[in-house]
Design a protein around this motif. Structure first.
Motif, mmCIF file in Angstrom:
data_model
loop_
_atom_site.group_PDB
_atom_site.id
_atom_site.type_symbol
_atom_site.label_atom_id
_atom_site.label_comp_id
_atom_site.label_asym_id
_atom_site.label_seq_id
_atom_site.Cartn_x
_atom_site.Cartn_y
_atom_site.Cartn_z
ATOM 1 N N GLU A 96 0.826 -1.203 0.000
ATOM 2 C CA GLU A 96 0.000 0.000 0.000
ATOM 3 C C GLU A 96 0.863 1.256 0.000
ATOM 4 O OE1 GLU A 96 -3.054 1.946 0.522
ATOM 5 O OE2 GLU A 96 -3.537 0.433 -0.957
ATOM 6 N N LYS A 97 0.319 2.332 -0.588
ATOM 7 C CA LYS A 97 1.035 3.603 -0.628
ATOM 8 C C LYS A 97 0.496 4.541 0.446
ATOM 9 C CE LYS A 97 3.101 6.671 -3.992
ATOM 10 N NZ LYS A 97 3.127 7.191 -5.354
ATOM 11 N N PRO A 98 1.378 5.306 1.141
ATOM 12 C CA PRO A 98 2.816 5.395 0.928
ATOM 13 C C PRO A 98 3.522 4.098 1.312
ATOM 14 C CG PRO A 98 2.194 6.638 2.883
ATOM 15 C CD PRO A 98 0.916 6.207 2.231
ATOM 16 N N ALA A 99 4.345 3.599 0.401
ATOM 17 C CA ALA A 99 4.953 2.294 0.602
ATOM 18 C C ALA A 99 5.978 2.323 1.729
ATOM 19 C CB ALA A 99 5.598 1.821 -0.696
ATOM 20 N N PHE A 100 6.866 3.317 1.686
ATOM 21 C CA PHE A 100 7.956 3.373 2.665
ATOM 22 C C PHE A 100 8.186 4.826 3.069
ATOM 23 C CE2 PHE A 100 8.755 -0.090 -0.398
ATOM 24 C CZ PHE A 100 8.419 -1.147 0.444
ATOM 25 N N VAL A 101 8.885 4.995 4.161
ATOM 26 C CA VAL A 101 9.009 6.317 4.769
ATOM 27 C C VAL A 101 10.141 7.132 4.156
ATOM 28 C CG1 VAL A 101 9.390 7.538 6.956
ATOM 29 C CG2 VAL A 101 7.978 5.475 6.908
ATOM 30 N N ARG A 158 -12.752 16.154 6.020
ATOM 31 C CA ARG A 158 -12.854 14.755 6.422
ATOM 32 C C ARG A 158 -11.826 14.487 7.523
ATOM 33 N NH1 ARG A 158 -12.277 11.419 1.429
ATOM 34 N NH2 ARG A 158 -14.402 12.150 1.014
ATOM 35 N N PHE A 159 -12.272 14.574 8.760
ATOM 36 C CA PHE A 159 -11.372 14.410 9.898
ATOM 37 C C PHE A 159 -11.252 12.941 10.306
ATOM 38 C CE2 PHE A 159 -12.985 18.837 11.191
ATOM 39 C CZ PHE A 159 -12.018 19.454 10.410
ATOM 40 N N LYS A 160 -10.107 12.602 10.879
ATOM 41 C CA LYS A 160 -9.880 11.275 11.446
ATOM 42 C C LYS A 160 -10.187 11.298 12.938
ATOM 43 C CE LYS A 160 -8.362 9.665 7.535
ATOM 44 N NZ LYS A 160 -9.217 8.758 6.740
ATOM 45 N N ALA A 161 -10.653 10.159 13.451
ATOM 46 C CA ALA A 161 -10.934 10.046 14.884
ATOM 47 C C ALA A 161 -9.638 10.145 15.675
ATOM 48 C CB ALA A 161 -11.630 8.720 15.180
ATOM 49 N N VAL A 162 -9.750 10.526 16.928
ATOM 50 C CA VAL A 162 -8.572 10.755 17.754
ATOM 51 C C VAL A 162 -7.741 9.489 17.916
ATOM 52 C CG1 VAL A 162 -9.779 10.275 19.936
ATOM 53 C CG2 VAL A 162 -7.779 11.814 19.910
ATOM 54 N N ASN A 163 -8.382 8.318 17.881
ATOM 55 C CA ASN A 163 -7.644 7.067 18.054
ATOM 56 C C ASN A 163 -7.253 6.416 16.732
ATOM 57 O OD1 ASN A 163 -10.240 6.425 17.323
ATOM 58 N ND2 ASN A 163 -10.456 4.703 18.746
ATOM 59 N N ASP A 164 -7.468 7.102 15.600
ATOM 60 C CA ASP A 164 -7.083 6.579 14.292
ATOM 61 C C ASP A 164 -5.558 6.599 14.190
ATOM 62 O OD1 ASP A 164 -6.459 6.519 11.381
ATOM 63 O OD2 ASP A 164 -8.636 6.636 11.167
ATOM 64 N N TRP A 165 -4.968 5.522 13.655
ATOM 65 C CA TRP A 165 -3.501 5.461 13.578
ATOM 66 C C TRP A 165 -2.936 6.570 12.682
ATOM 67 C CZ3 TRP A 165 -1.624 4.934 8.690
ATOM 68 C CH2 TRP A 165 -2.382 4.240 7.749
ATOM 69 N N ARG A 166 -3.735 7.119 11.793
ATOM 70 C CA ARG A 166 -3.253 8.211 10.934
ATOM 71 C C ARG A 166 -2.988 9.476 11.727
ATOM 72 N NH1 ARG A 166 -6.846 5.071 8.749
ATOM 73 N NH2 ARG A 166 -6.517 4.142 6.690
ATOM 74 N N ASN A 167 -3.514 9.546 12.941
ATOM 75 C CA ASN A 167 -3.239 10.678 13.825
ATOM 76 C C ASN A 167 -1.905 10.516 14.554
ATOM 77 O OD1 ASN A 167 -4.722 13.064 14.094
ATOM 78 N ND2 ASN A 167 -6.502 11.977 14.903
ATOM 79 N N ASN A 168 -1.239 9.410 14.323
ATOM 80 C CA ASN A 168 0.049 9.142 14.960
ATOM 81 C C ASN A 168 1.140 9.174 13.885
ATOM 82 O OD1 ASN A 168 2.340 8.053 16.143
ATOM 83 N ND2 ASN A 168 1.246 6.444 17.241
ATOM 84 N N PRO A 169 1.950 10.236 13.809
ATOM 85 C CA PRO A 169 2.955 10.337 12.751
ATOM 86 C C PRO A 169 3.933 9.167 12.722
ATOM 87 C CG PRO A 169 2.703 12.440 13.881
ATOM 88 C CD PRO A 169 1.934 11.436 14.680
ATOM 89 N N ALA A 170 4.209 8.572 13.880
ATOM 90 C CA ALA A 170 5.131 7.440 13.913
ATOM 91 C C ALA A 170 4.539 6.240 13.181
ATOM 92 C CB ALA A 170 5.453 7.071 15.358
ATOM 93 N N ALA A 172 1.932 6.529 10.799
ATOM 94 C CA ALA A 172 1.559 6.927 9.441
ATOM 95 C C ALA A 172 2.752 7.314 8.582
ATOM 96 C CB ALA A 172 0.580 8.087 9.496
ATOM 97 N N GLY A 173 3.889 7.597 9.219
ATOM 98 C CA GLY A 173 5.065 8.044 8.488
ATOM 99 C C GLY A 173 5.139 9.546 8.321
ATOM 100 N N GLY A 174 4.047 10.239 8.637
ATOM 101 C CA GLY A 174 4.029 11.685 8.483
ATOM 102 C C GLY A 174 2.619 12.211 8.655
#
Length: 329
Positions: A96-101, A158-170, A172-174
């Motif tokens: 899946e993309k983004p494939a790598f950091v 389109r907001f993400k929930a507070v516990n969504d992993w996309r809210n964690n830069p580590a 999501a990669g960014g």
């Protein structure tokens, strides 16, 4: 590979549901299975999407000699390690993309791919969607003459929930642009001319709401044909019908206007205006992507969306985030 491709999803989250729905139209070439750290979830996905098998853990799928290929469908933090494990196990990989950091991660996987003699496709479905194919054809046919400007707009609230992993830069990669905006950067970079330089401009970060990521970015860029362009990306600005937006390509002989998601393309060139509907059946390109993956494995050739093409986008991303305007908040 003989017969249908036996493919296991590593991860049973939202994006695996999206892929699986589109794969229903590709059952003539691919049969899916599902692996999760939660065995019940893997069984649920297999039942829901007609999977051949379910696996309790990713390593169980990698150890199965009947699995030809895997889809890495977990947060970006885990992509590199799982891709390398899969290649070592002799599996072809769709990641899946983004494939790598980082670019170095891509280079590491390139070396592992070549050692394993396997296919690696980066899951950039936007490369395959009918809109992208249509735009590339129109520019190749010189419909609007020499290109001058590109203006690509993708705005939605389109907001993400507070516990969504996309809210964690580590995980999501960014931020939002890195994790999701890279699809739109690829669209801009795959039109025919290639982007040679890019710079990012980030507006002031909003402190409101639970989605704490930076969610907006403007990118300016220059093509190798000396055209210039801008990409307006946001996941905090309302848009018509929660996603309808208009983009344009300007040439010295005309203008291509298109709905950014691919609903329509209007060409005003040398002759009468022409209206195109690129296609709704596979509007997001997932089916074409999977068929390219299966064909590359069967024919022992490179897929269109290979590591080398994805690395071009990654290097642009790194250039964008190295610009002062992109990192100041």
């Amino acid at each position: 590979m003989s017969g249908r491709l036996s493919l296991a999803f590593l991860g049973c989250g939202f994006i695996t549901s999206v892929h699986s729905r589109h794969l229903r139209r590709c059952r003539d070439v691919i049969i899916p299975s599902y692996a999760s750290r939660d065995e019940l979830k893997a069984k649920s996905f297999a039942a829901r999407y007609g999977g051949r098998q379910s696996y309790d853990g990713y390593q169980s799928a990698l150890a199965d000699p009947t699995i030809d290929a895997v889809v890495i469908a977990v947060p970006p933090k885990f992509h590199l390690d799982l891709t390398l494990e899969a290649l070592k196990a002799g599996k072809h990989v769709l990641v899946e993309k983004p494939a790598f950091v980082t670019s170095r991660d891509y280079e590491t996987v390139q070396a592992a791919r070549d050692r394993a003699n396997r296919v690696v496709l980066v899951g950039e479905n936007d490369h395959y969607k009918p809109l992208a194919v249509c735009l590339r054809r129109l520019l190749r046919e010189d419909t609007i003459g020499e290109m001058v400007f590109a203006n690509i707009t993708t705005l939605v609230k389109r907001f993400k929930a507070v516990n969504d992993w996309r809210n964690n830069p580590a995980m999501a990669g960014g931020d939002a642009f890195f994790e999701e905006g890279i699809h739109w950067l690829h669209l801009a970079n795959s039109l025919g001319p290639n982007i040679t330089s890019a710079r990012g401009y980030r507006p002031k970060l909003s402190q409101a709401g639970q989605d704490v990521r930076p969610k907006s970015m403007m990118i300016s860029f220059r093509y190798d044909n000396n055209a210039v362009g801008a990409l307006f990306y946001s996941r905090e600005i309302p848009s018509l019908f929660r996603g309808l937006r208009l983009s344009k390509l300007f040439g010295r002989d005309g203008i291509i206007s298109f709905e950014s998601n691919g609903a329509f393309v209007l060409v005003r060139g040398r002759g009468l205006p022409e209206l195109y509907f690129p296609g709704f059946r596979d509007i997001r390109g997932y089916q074409a992507m999977y068929r390219d993956f299966a064909a590359a494995i069967r024919n022992e050739c490179e897929p269109e969306m290979n590591l080398e093409r994805a690395l071009l986008d990654q290097r642009l991303i790194e250039e964008i985030y190295s610009s002062d305007e992109a990192i100041d908040e």
